[in-house]
Design a protein around this motif. Structure first.
Motif, mmCIF file in Angstrom:
data_model
loop_
_atom_site.group_PDB
_atom_site.id
_atom_site.type_symbol
_atom_site.label_atom_id
_atom_site.label_comp_id
_atom_site.label_asym_id
_atom_site.label_seq_id
_atom_site.Cartn_x
_atom_site.Cartn_y
_atom_site.Cartn_z
ATOM 1 N N SER A 165 42.544 47.095 46.109
ATOM 2 C CA SER A 165 42.632 48.255 45.215
ATOM 3 C C SER A 165 41.485 48.318 44.214
ATOM 4 O O SER A 165 41.159 49.373 43.691
ATOM 5 C CB SER A 165 43.945 48.205 44.432
ATOM 6 O OG SER A 165 43.951 47.103 43.530
ATOM 7 N N THR A 168 43.118 44.893 40.597
ATOM 8 C CA THR A 168 43.872 43.663 40.351
ATOM 9 C C THR A 168 43.377 43.017 39.062
ATOM 10 O O THR A 168 42.220 42.610 38.963
ATOM 11 C CB THR A 168 43.693 42.676 41.525
ATOM 12 O OG1 THR A 168 43.956 43.370 42.757
ATOM 13 C CG2 THR A 168 44.631 41.494 41.385
ATOM 14 N N SER A 214 50.432 49.030 47.984
ATOM 15 C CA SER A 214 49.980 47.825 47.272
ATOM 16 C C SER A 214 50.653 46.555 47.789
ATOM 17 O O SER A 214 50.125 45.456 47.624
ATOM 18 C CB SER A 214 50.245 47.972 45.772
ATOM 19 O OG SER A 214 51.631 48.143 45.530
#
Length: 244
Positions: A165, A168, A214
């Motif tokens: 992503s 983090t 996710s």
């Protein structure tokens, strides 16, 4: 097709083996075909096929047929799975050259690799891939003490981080620390617009089919493509180093 599982220890005539080999080779075509028609094709009798099945320990033809259907596949039946990934070699070559230059100027230091979650699986693979090629590395994940990186900053040549992503938090913190210590940071991510890119020296973007997943629950080719990209980079990185 290996039929030893059912024929081992059984006394079979040549005709028995001919029948069995035919049934095994055509099992997917014989579903619903009558025993009488199968016998006619083989120029034998239904009773002969039944006796063969009983010799092999089955109650009759149908039990033998379903055993073959469930346990075996003909050689010419297979599923081919192909993952197509195009690596933009010309585009990433300057980045690879930069990484090589950093390494060559700091060979006494460690290449440190950091990731969390599923990304840490790929990170550990990369770490071991570098080791078998004679390149010193250090693999760190979220379960490790922050002191491993903080107290060894002077011995780190570059920091490689992975974040699908790019958001983090623990990865971003390590990148910010590296930036403060002037350690070059190489980011592998599926999101080139993420916060992580702000602290990266070099960015390798890998297309992410499911940016909102996710927890990595659904099918996603991100990690597969990432692994192939890393294989290519390590090959380029190590081959030319060895030529030097």
């Amino acid at each position: 097709m290996d039929l030893e599982l059912v024929t081992k220890g059984k006394h079979l005539l040549d005709n028995d083996r001919t029948i069995l080999n035919y049934l095994a080779a055509h099992v997917n075509e014989l579903d619903g075909v009558s025993l009488r028609k199968i016998a006619s094709t083989l120029y034998t009798s239904p009773a002969t096929i039944v006796r063969l099945a009983q010799k092999l320990g089955f109650s009759g033809y149908l039990e033998l047929f379903y055993f073959l259907k469930n346990q075996y596949q003909p050689h010419n039946q297979f599923v081919e799975a192909t993952v197509d990934i195009s690596i933009p070699t010309d585009k990433i070559e300057p980045s690879i050259q930069t990484m090589k230059k950093i390494y060559q100027e700091n060979q006494e230091k460690f290449i440190t690799i950091y990731a969390t979650g599923f990304s840490s699986i790929i990170a550990e693979y990369l770490y071991k891939k570098l080791l078998v090629n004679g390149i010193k590395g250090l693999f760190v994940n979220a379960a490790d003490s922050s002191g491993i990186i903080n107290n060894n900053a002077d011995n780190i040549s570059m920091m490689i981080v992975i974040s699908k992503s790019g958001e983090t938090q623990k990865v971003i913190e390590k990148m910010q620390f590296s930036q403060e210590k002037n350690i070059p940071t190489i980011l592998f991510t599926g999101n080139s617009q993420s916060r992580a890119t702000e602290s990266a020296t070099i960015i390798f973007e890998v297309p992410d089919d499911r940016p909102l997943d996710s927890q990595n629950i659904k099918y996603n080719s991100f990690f597969g493509k990432l692994l192939l990209l890393m294989e290519y980079i390590v090959q380029e990185f190590t081959q030319k180093n060895q030529l030097k």
